[in-house]
Design a protein around this motif. Structure first.
Motif, PDB file in Angstrom:
ATOM      1  N   UNK A   4       0.837  -1.204   0.000  1.00 51.77           N
ATOM      2  CA  UNK A   4       0.000   0.000   0.000  1.00 51.77           C
ATOM      3  C   UNK A   4       0.867   1.248   0.000  1.00 51.77           C
ATOM      4  N   UNK A   5       1.969   1.202   0.743  1.00 49.82           N
ATOM      5  CA  UNK A   5       2.860   2.356   0.815  1.00 49.82           C
ATOM      6  C   UNK A   5       3.409   2.700  -0.565  1.00 49.82           C
ATOM      7  N   UNK A   6       3.841   1.691  -1.319  1.00 48.07           N
ATOM      8  CA  UNK A   6       4.341   1.941  -2.673  1.00 48.07           C
ATOM      9  C   UNK A   6       3.248   2.482  -3.576  1.00 48.07           C
ATOM     10  N   UNK A  11       1.091   7.124  -6.535  1.00 44.26           N
ATOM     11  CA  UNK A  11      -0.003   8.073  -6.784  1.00 44.26           C
ATOM     12  C   UNK A  11       0.420   9.495  -6.441  1.00 44.26           C
ATOM     13  N   UNK A  12       1.096   9.658  -5.309  1.00 39.59           N
ATOM     14  CA  UNK A  12       1.530  10.996  -4.892  1.00 39.59           C
ATOM     15  C   UNK A  12       2.549  11.567  -5.868  1.00 39.59           C
ATOM     16  N   UNK A  34      -4.904  12.393  -3.643  1.00 42.56           N
ATOM     17  CA  UNK A  34      -4.603  10.976  -3.886  1.00 42.56           C
ATOM     18  C   UNK A  34      -5.277  10.050  -2.881  1.00 42.56           C
ATOM     19  N   UNK A  35      -6.076  10.644  -1.984  1.00 41.62           N
ATOM     20  CA  UNK A  35      -6.876   9.880  -1.025  1.00 41.62           C
ATOM     21  C   UNK A  35      -6.020   9.008  -0.108  1.00 41.62           C
ATOM     22  N   UNK A  36      -5.073   9.674   0.572  1.00 41.53           N
ATOM     23  CA  UNK A  36      -4.170   9.007   1.515  1.00 41.53           C
ATOM     24  C   UNK A  36      -4.165   9.834   2.799  1.00 41.53           C
ATOM     25  N   UNK A  37      -4.171   9.200   3.971  1.00 41.41           N
ATOM     26  CA  UNK A  37      -4.093   9.972   5.222  1.00 41.41           C
ATOM     27  C   UNK A  37      -2.844  10.855   5.234  1.00 41.41           C
ATOM     28  N   UNK A  43       5.227  10.893   5.782  1.00 45.35           N
ATOM     29  CA  UNK A  43       6.377   9.990   5.920  1.00 45.35           C
ATOM     30  C   UNK A  43       6.851   9.489   4.555  1.00 45.35           C
ATOM     31  N   UNK A  44       5.903   9.192   3.687  1.00 46.19           N
ATOM     32  CA  UNK A  44       6.222   8.740   2.325  1.00 46.19           C
ATOM     33  C   UNK A  44       6.952   9.847   1.568  1.00 46.19           C
TER      34      UNK A  44
END
Length: 158
Positions: A4-6, A11-12, A34-37, A43-44
């Motif tokens: 999921x992180x990748x 997406x980001x 991108x619909x990510x917390x 951190x990403x």
């Protein structure tokens, strides 16, 4: 095959590449698009800054943009920050150097039909091609919001 992180990182980075001519983009705006917390995305993004893919600036008007040109960034550059893709490509019954050399195991012929295209995807797909050919997430979200608002308006007037 991707964590999921990748997926979030891809997406980001794609979104940032699509918006790169607009100046730095805040982590909050990227997270929304991108619909990510946002805390997880920060951190990403930090990892991508450390690796030299992105640059960041602080303060009012600060945010993230591309440090390297999107055509110089391949998927593998992003994914290897978060996933051990080299390990994913090793034959489960032997080491990569011996696999297929003399006594191919029963899985070898099938394994290479998965691994070789995956390797090619990681090595040849550029962020530029994703930014050009994938939907602009900001526009897609805006269109979805407008469509949802029209539906709500239509149902409330009935």
């Amino acid at each position: 095959m991707l964590s999921s992180t990748s997926e979030y990182a891809i997406r980001a980075a794609t979104y940032i590449a699509q918006q790169d001519d607009k100046g730095p983009i805040s982590a909050k705006d990227i997270a929304e698009a991108v619909d990510v917390p946002v805390k997880y995305l920060q951190q990403i993004l930090k990892s991508m800054v450390k690796s030299g893919i992105l640059s960041s600036s602080r303060g009012v008007g600060g945010g993230f943009n591309m440090k390297r040109l999107p055509k110089q960034v391949v998927l593998g550059d992003i994914v290897t920050l978060f996933d051990d893709i080299a390990r994913q490509m090793v034959c489960p019954f032997g080491d990569a150097d011996d696999c297929g050399n003399s006594n191919s195991c029963g899985i070898h012929d099938r394994w290479v039909t998965i691994v070789n295209p995956y390797r090619k995807l990681m090595e040849e797909t550029t962020l530029e091609s994703l930014a050009t050919h994938c939907p602009d997430l900001a526009q897609a979200k805006g269109a979805a919001r407008k469509k949802g608002a029209r539906k709500r308006k239509a149902s409330s007037s009935s």
